[in-house]
Write a protein that holds these residues in place. Structure first.
Motif, PDB file in Angstrom:
ATOM      1  N   LEU A  48       0.787  -1.230   0.000  1.00  0.00           N
ATOM      2  CA  LEU A  48       0.000   0.000   0.000  1.00  0.00           C
ATOM      3  C   LEU A  48       0.825   1.289   0.000  1.00  0.00           C
ATOM      4  N   PRO A  49       1.951   1.385   0.720  1.00  0.00           N
ATOM      5  CA  PRO A  49       2.714   2.638   0.675  1.00  0.00           C
ATOM      6  C   PRO A  49       3.137   3.056  -0.728  1.00  0.00           C
ATOM      7  N   PHE A  50       3.279   2.092  -1.627  1.00  0.00           N
ATOM      8  CA  PHE A  50       3.672   2.388  -3.004  1.00  0.00           C
ATOM      9  C   PHE A  50       2.462   2.529  -3.928  1.00  0.00           C
ATOM     10  N   ASN A  51       1.303   2.066  -3.462  1.00  0.00           N
ATOM     11  CA  ASN A  51       0.125   1.995  -4.322  1.00  0.00           C
ATOM     12  C   ASN A  51      -0.922   3.048  -3.987  1.00  0.00           C
ATOM     13  N   PHE A  52      -0.799   3.658  -2.794  1.00  0.00           N
ATOM     14  CA  PHE A  52      -1.799   4.655  -2.418  1.00  0.00           C
ATOM     15  C   PHE A  52      -1.579   5.925  -3.236  1.00  0.00           C
ATOM     16  N   ASN A  53      -2.676   6.643  -3.471  1.00  0.00           N
ATOM     17  CA  ASN A  53      -2.662   7.812  -4.350  1.00  0.00           C
ATOM     18  C   ASN A  53      -1.679   8.896  -3.896  1.00  0.00           C
ATOM     19  N   PRO A  54      -0.814   9.372  -4.812  1.00  0.00           N
ATOM     20  CA  PRO A  54      -0.637   8.941  -6.208  1.00  0.00           C
ATOM     21  C   PRO A  54       0.258   7.701  -6.292  1.00  0.00           C
ATOM     22  N   ALA A  55      -0.217   6.688  -6.972  1.00  0.00           N
ATOM     23  CA  ALA A  55       0.456   5.393  -6.987  1.00  0.00           C
ATOM     24  C   ALA A  55       1.769   5.442  -7.762  1.00  0.00           C
ATOM     25  N   LYS A  56       2.782   4.814  -7.196  1.00  0.00           N
ATOM     26  CA  LYS A  56       4.064   4.652  -7.888  1.00  0.00           C
ATOM     27  C   LYS A  56       4.084   3.356  -8.696  1.00  0.00           C
ATOM     28  N   VAL A  57       3.208   2.417  -8.324  1.00  0.00           N
ATOM     29  CA  VAL A  57       3.139   1.135  -9.011  1.00  0.00           C
ATOM     30  C   VAL A  57       1.748   0.542  -8.792  1.00  0.00           C
ATOM     31  N   PHE A  58       1.244  -0.181  -9.803  1.00  0.00           N
ATOM     32  CA  PHE A  58      -0.024  -0.894  -9.695  1.00  0.00           C
ATOM     33  C   PHE A  58       0.258  -2.368  -9.426  1.00  0.00           C
ATOM     34  N   MET A  59      -0.712  -3.038  -8.825  1.00  0.00           N
ATOM     35  CA  MET A  59      -0.543  -4.479  -8.602  1.00  0.00           C
ATOM     36  C   MET A  59      -0.771  -5.284  -9.869  1.00  0.00           C
ATOM     37  N   GLY A  60      -1.539  -4.746 -10.820  1.00  0.00           N
ATOM     38  CA  GLY A  60      -1.806  -5.458 -12.064  1.00  0.00           C
ATOM     39  C   GLY A  60      -2.618  -6.725 -11.840  1.00  0.00           C
ATOM     40  N   ASP A  61      -2.798  -7.487 -12.907  1.00  0.00           N
ATOM     41  CA  ASP A  61      -3.513  -8.758 -12.798  1.00  0.00           C
ATOM     42  C   ASP A  61      -2.744  -9.754 -11.931  1.00  0.00           C
ATOM     43  N   THR A  62      -1.423  -9.606 -11.878  1.00  0.00           N
ATOM     44  CA  THR A  62      -0.619 -10.494 -11.028  1.00  0.00           C
ATOM     45  C   THR A  62      -1.088 -10.416  -9.583  1.00  0.00           C
ATOM     46  N   GLY A  63      -1.373  -9.206  -9.115  1.00  0.00           N
ATOM     47  CA  GLY A  63      -1.806  -9.028  -7.732  1.00  0.00           C
ATOM     48  C   GLY A  63      -3.284  -9.258  -7.524  1.00  0.00           C
ATOM     49  N   SER A  64      -4.120  -8.714  -8.399  1.00  0.00           N
ATOM     50  CA  SER A  64      -5.567  -8.783  -8.180  1.00  0.00           C
ATOM     51  C   SER A  64      -6.101 -10.215  -8.295  1.00  0.00           C
ATOM     52  N   THR A  65      -5.589 -10.978  -9.264  1.00  0.00           N
ATOM     53  CA  THR A  65      -6.059 -12.365  -9.377  1.00  0.00           C
ATOM     54  C   THR A  65      -5.529 -13.221  -8.228  1.00  0.00           C
ATOM     55  N   PHE A  66      -4.317 -12.940  -7.771  1.00  0.00           N
ATOM     56  CA  PHE A  66      -3.770 -13.637  -6.597  1.00  0.00           C
ATOM     57  C   PHE A  66      -4.647 -13.396  -5.370  1.00  0.00           C
ATOM     58  N   LEU A  67      -5.009 -12.136  -5.116  1.00  0.00           N
ATOM     59  CA  LEU A  67      -5.827 -11.804  -3.948  1.00  0.00           C
ATOM     60  C   LEU A  67      -7.222 -12.414  -4.058  1.00  0.00           C
ATOM     61  N   GLY A  68      -7.857 -12.252  -5.229  1.00  0.00           N
ATOM     62  CA  GLY A  68      -9.203 -12.791  -5.405  1.00  0.00           C
ATOM     63  C   GLY A  68      -9.247 -14.299  -5.264  1.00  0.00           C
ATOM     64  N   PHE A  69      -8.272 -14.974  -5.870  1.00  0.00           N
ATOM     65  CA  PHE A  69      -8.215 -16.436  -5.806  1.00  0.00           C
ATOM     66  C   PHE A  69      -8.012 -16.911  -4.366  1.00  0.00           C
ATOM     67  N   MET A  70      -7.067 -16.295  -3.660  1.00  0.00           N
ATOM     68  CA  MET A  70      -6.774 -16.717  -2.288  1.00  0.00           C
ATOM     69  C   MET A  70      -7.967 -16.495  -1.368  1.00  0.00           C
ATOM     70  N   LEU A  71      -8.593 -15.335  -1.442  1.00  0.00           N
ATOM     71  CA  LEU A  71      -9.728 -15.046  -0.578  1.00  0.00           C
ATOM     72  C   LEU A  71     -10.906 -15.976  -0.878  1.00  0.00           C
ATOM     73  N   ALA A  72     -11.105 -16.279  -2.155  1.00  0.00           N
ATOM     74  CA  ALA A  72     -12.190 -17.191  -2.529  1.00  0.00           C
ATOM     75  C   ALA A  72     -11.947 -18.597  -1.990  1.00  0.00           C
ATOM     76  N   VAL A  73     -10.717 -19.089  -2.158  1.00  0.00           N
ATOM     77  CA  VAL A  73     -10.406 -20.448  -1.703  1.00  0.00           C
ATOM     78  C   VAL A  73     -10.449 -20.539  -0.181  1.00  0.00           C
ATOM     79  N   LEU A  74      -9.910 -19.533   0.500  1.00  0.00           N
ATOM     80  CA  LEU A  74      -9.930 -19.547   1.964  1.00  0.00           C
ATOM     81  C   LEU A  74     -11.358 -19.515   2.497  1.00  0.00           C
TER      82      LEU A  74
END
Length: 362
Positions: A206-232
Motif C-alpha cells: 500500500l505505501p507504493f500503491n496509495f494515491n498517487p500510486a508509484k506502481v499498480f498491482m496489475g492482474d498479477t496481484g488482483s487475481t492472486f488476492l481474489g483467488f486466495m480469498l475465494a479459496v480460503l
C-alpha cells in the motif's frame, strides 16, 4: 505460540513485500509491464508500472513457507493454483492476454483446488426456514461446479475493483482481517495464517500503491488476492459455522461481489459481453459524482469494513445488529449505483482534494 507465529507471519510478509516492491517496479519498466492511460476508463494520467503484485506474491510465499504448519493436499493445491495464476498475471501485465484465455486458466486453477485439494462447497444453509433440516447437502457434481464458479467469479471480482490507487489492496486487507478474526474465533488457525500473510502483503504494498500510486498491482496481484480469498472462504466458512455458513463469506467479500454482479448485469442489459471492461463500476460512479480518488477509496474501505463487522456479528450469532448494519450498507450501495454523474451532486472536495485532482489531470 500460535499468536506469536501469526505476528511473525504478518511481519515477514510485510517486510518482504515492502522491500521487493521497488525492485519489481524497476523491473516493470525494463520488461514493458507499464499501464499507459489510453482510454476514459483509466483514472490515472501517467504511465505507471503494473506488476507490483509480484512483490505481494513474493512476500506472501516467503511468510507461508516460513510459518505455515498445514501442508495438506488442500494447501498444496491452493498454492499450485496461486503459482499458475501468478505466471498468467505476469504475462498478462506484459502483453495483455485475451480475456477468454485468462478465463480458461482461472478455471484450471480452480479445478486443481477442487479435485486435487478436495476443497468444495458441499453444504449450504437451507433457505427454507420452515424445513426441519437446517442444511442442504450438494451432490459431488453440483458441489464441484458451484465451487469452481465461486472461485473464478471472486478472482475476477477483485480484479474489477482494481481501478483506483490503493483500492484493491486496501479492501483485500480489510476482507482478510474479517476472515482472520472469524477463523481465530473458530480455531481455524491454518486459515488465519494464510489470511494474515495476505494482510501483510497488502499493507507492505500500500505505501507504493496509495494515491498517487508509484506502481499498480496489475492482474498479477488482483487475481492472486481474489483467488486466495475465494479459496480460503471455501476452506473455512462455507464448511463451518452452521446456519450462517452461506452468509458469512458473502458478507466478507461483499464489496467486490456486489460490484461484479452489478457490472455483469449492467453489461448484459446493454447487449455487451459481461467480461468487457467499462467505466460503470462503483468506484467510477463515486469518482464521477465528485469525490476525489482518496475520498472514494476511503468510502469503499468503510463499506468493506462495515460488511466485515456485519459478518463477524453474524458469526457470533448477533443477528439483529448484523442485519441493521447490512441494511445501511445496502441502502448506500443502491443509491451510489443509481446515481453516478456529476449532475447528481456538486464537487465536495476540500482545497487540498481539489489540488490533488488537478495534479492527476496534469
Amino acid at each position: 505460540m500460535k499468536y506469536a507465529s501469526m505476528i511473525f507471519t504478518f511481519a515477514i510478509s510485510f517486510i518482504f513485500t515492502f522491500a521487493s516492491t521497488p525492485v519489481v517496479r524497476r523491473m516493470a519498466y525494463k520488461i514493458g509491464a507499464v499501464d499507459v492511460p489510453k482510454d476514459k476508463r483509466r483514472v490515472h494520467k501517467r504511465p505507471t508500472p503494473r506488476i507490483g503484485g509480484l512483490a505481494m506474491l513474493f512476500g506472501f510465499m516467503v511468510a507461508v513457507l516460513c510459518f505455515n504448519d498445514d501442508w495438506s493436499k488442500a494447501t498444496i493445491a491452493m498454492l499450485i493454483g496461486v503459482a499458475v495464476l501468478g505466471v498468467l498475471g505476469i504475462i498478462d501485465d506484459c502483453r495483455e492476454l485475451d480475456a477468454r484465455l485468462k478465463f480458461v486458466v482461472q478455471i484450471i486453477a480452480a479445478l486443481i483446488v477442487v479435485f486435487y485439494g478436495d476443497v468444495r462447497i458441499s453444504v449450504f444453509s437451507n433457505p427454507n426456514v420452515f424445513s426441519e433440516n437446517p442444511f442442504v447437502i450438494l451432490p459431488f457434481w453440483l458441489s464441484a461446479t458451484v465451487t469452481v464458479l465461486w472461485i473464478v467469479f471472486m478472482t475476477n471480482a477483485v480484479n474489477f475493483i482494481d481501478g483506483l490507487d490503493g483500492l484493491a489492496a486496501g479492501v483485500s486487507a480489510i476482507m482478510s482481517m474479517s476472515l482472520v478474526f472469524i477463523a481465530i474465533t473458530y480455531h481455524e488457525y491454518a486459515i488465519a495464517t494464510f489470511g494474515i500473510a495476505i494482510m501483510g502483503a497488502c499493507f507492505g504494498f500500500l505505501p507504493f500503491n496509495f494515491n498517487p500510486a508509484k506502481v499498480f498491482m496489475g492482474d498479477t496481484g488482483s487475481t492472486f488476492l481474489g483467488f486466495m480469498l475465494a479459496v480460503l472462504s471455501v476452506r473455512g466458512m462455507f464448511k463451518s459455522y452452521a446456519v450462517i455458513s452461506f452468509a458469512v463469506p458473502i458478507l466478507i467479500l461483499g464489496l467486490p461481489l456486489f460490484d461484479a454482479v452489478f457490472a455483469m448485469i449492467r453489461r448484459m442489459f446493454s447487449g455487451k459481453s459481461p467480461m468487457v471492461a467499462d467505466r460503470g463500476h462503483l468506484h467510477h460512479r463515486l469518482y464521477d459524482m465528485g469525490f476525489s480518488q482518496k475520498q472514494t477509496v476511503f468510502i469503499l474501505y468503510a463499506i468493506s469494513g462495515v460488511l466485515g463487522i456485519t459478518a463477524i456479528l453474524l458469526a457470533e450469532q448477533r443477528f439483529l445488529r448484523a442485519m441493521l448494519l447490512l441494511m445501511c450498507v445496502l441502502i448506500f450501495l443502491i443509491i451510489a449505483t443509481m446515481f453516478g454523474t456529476n449532475s447528481f451532486v456538486h464537487k465536495i472536495n476540500t482545497p487540498q482534494d481539489s489540488e490533488d485532482k488537478s495534479d492527476e489531470e496534469n
